[in-house]
Design an enzyme around this catalytic site. Structure first.
Site, mmCIF file in Angstrom:
data_model
loop_
_atom_site.group_PDB
_atom_site.id
_atom_site.type_symbol
_atom_site.label_atom_id
_atom_site.label_comp_id
_atom_site.label_asym_id
_atom_site.label_seq_id
_atom_site.Cartn_x
_atom_site.Cartn_y
_atom_site.Cartn_z
ATOM 1 N N HIS A 46 -9.401 24.810 -61.597
ATOM 2 C CA HIS A 46 -9.508 25.193 -60.189
ATOM 3 C C HIS A 46 -8.140 25.681 -59.709
ATOM 4 O O HIS A 46 -7.458 25.005 -58.934
ATOM 5 C CB HIS A 46 -10.025 24.015 -59.361
ATOM 6 C CG HIS A 46 -10.499 24.405 -57.999
ATOM 7 N ND1 HIS A 46 -11.826 24.384 -57.628
ATOM 8 C CD2 HIS A 46 -9.821 24.865 -56.920
ATOM 9 C CE1 HIS A 46 -11.941 24.797 -56.371
ATOM 10 N NE2 HIS A 46 -10.733 25.086 -55.921
ATOM 11 N N HIS A 100 -13.322 33.322 -58.140
ATOM 12 C CA HIS A 100 -14.229 33.950 -59.101
ATOM 13 C C HIS A 100 -14.337 35.428 -58.829
ATOM 14 O O HIS A 100 -14.127 35.894 -57.706
ATOM 15 C CB HIS A 100 -15.615 33.295 -59.072
ATOM 16 C CG HIS A 100 -16.275 33.300 -57.729
ATOM 17 N ND1 HIS A 100 -15.974 32.371 -56.766
ATOM 18 C CD2 HIS A 100 -17.223 34.109 -57.190
ATOM 19 C CE1 HIS A 100 -16.716 32.600 -55.681
ATOM 20 N NE2 HIS A 100 -17.477 33.669 -55.910
HETATM 21 P P1 5GP Z 1 -19.550 34.020 -53.498
HETATM 22 O O1 5GP Z 1 -20.689 34.109 -52.497
HETATM 23 O O2 5GP Z 1 -18.771 32.743 -53.299
HETATM 24 O O3 5GP Z 1 -18.696 35.227 -53.599
HETATM 25 O O4 5GP Z 1 -20.254 33.926 -54.914
HETATM 26 C C1 5GP Z 1 -20.913 32.773 -55.356
HETATM 27 C C2 5GP Z 1 -21.986 33.201 -56.300
HETATM 28 O O5 5GP Z 1 -22.392 32.084 -57.040
HETATM 29 C C3 5GP Z 1 -23.252 33.757 -55.605
HETATM 30 O O6 5GP Z 1 -23.481 35.093 -56.034
HETATM 31 C C4 5GP Z 1 -24.355 32.795 -56.069
HETATM 32 O O7 5GP Z 1 -25.583 33.441 -56.324
HETATM 33 C C5 5GP Z 1 -23.765 32.177 -57.305
HETATM 34 N N1 5GP Z 1 -24.212 30.820 -57.582
HETATM 35 C C6 5GP Z 1 -24.319 29.791 -56.694
HETATM 36 N N2 5GP Z 1 -24.726 28.670 -57.318
HETATM 37 C C7 5GP Z 1 -24.876 29.005 -58.635
HETATM 38 C C8 5GP Z 1 -25.275 28.248 -59.794
HETATM 39 O O8 5GP Z 1 -25.566 27.054 -59.743
HETATM 40 N N3 5GP Z 1 -25.325 28.920 -60.968
HETATM 41 C C9 5GP Z 1 -25.000 30.248 -61.064
HETATM 42 N N4 5GP Z 1 -25.092 30.805 -62.270
HETATM 43 N N5 5GP Z 1 -24.614 30.980 -60.003
HETATM 44 C C10 5GP Z 1 -24.550 30.357 -58.803
HETATM 45 ZN ZN ZN Z 2 -13.552 24.354 -58.723
#
Ligand code: 5GP
Ligand code: ZN
Length: 114
Positions: A46, A100
């Site tokens: 992290h 990420h």
């Molecule tokens: P952010 O919205 O923070 O930029 O991206 C987070 C991403 O993580 C989202 O696109 C969401 O669909 C994905 N995500 C959330 N929970 C999970 C999970 O448990 N497994 C996977 N593979 N993706 C996840």
């Molecule tokens: Zn983390």
């Protein structure tokens, strides 16, 4: 980060559909894909909540993430092109506060935001 979803995925406590892994980085398919190819690339440690916390001390893993992104693009056959996105903060759409990078491909994104 005990309660961090992506730390748990990196530790294998929550399963993921892996596409690449090395000592520093894990890449896996997004659970809610926004394009035919939607892969998340995360530092296993992290290192930062988001791009807002990148410093001289933790930026090496960011460079490594981009080396991995190029490898994945080749591995996944994304020669036509792909987009890399990182959301920083809720207003930008970030839902998981563990740095990420999204790789998106397989759809025409030429008329989108940037
Ligand atoms: P952010 O919205 O923070 O930029 O991206 C987070 C991403 O993580 C989202 O696109 C969401 O669909 C994905 N995500 C959330 N929970 C999970 C999970 O448990 N497994 C996977 N593979 N993706 C996840
Ligand atoms: Zn983390």
């Amino acid at each position: 980060m005990n309660d961090c979803l992506f730390c748990k995925i990196a530790a294998g406590e929550i399963p993921s559909n892996k596409v690449y892994e090395d000592e520093q980085v894990l890449a896996f398919r997004d659970i809610n894909p926004q394009a035919p190819v939607h892969i998340l690339v995360i530092p296993k440690e992290h290192a930062a909540d988001s791009a807002a916390q990148i410093t001289a001390e933790n930026s090496a893993v960011v460079a490594h993430c981009f080396e991995v992104i190029a490898k994945i693009a080749a591995q996944e056959g994304l020669a036509e092109g792909f987009r890399v996105i990182t959301n920083s903060g809720a207003v930008a759409g970030q839902t998981v506060p563990h740095l990420h990078f999204h790789i998106l491909a397989g759809a025409d994104m030429s008329d989108k935001l940037v």
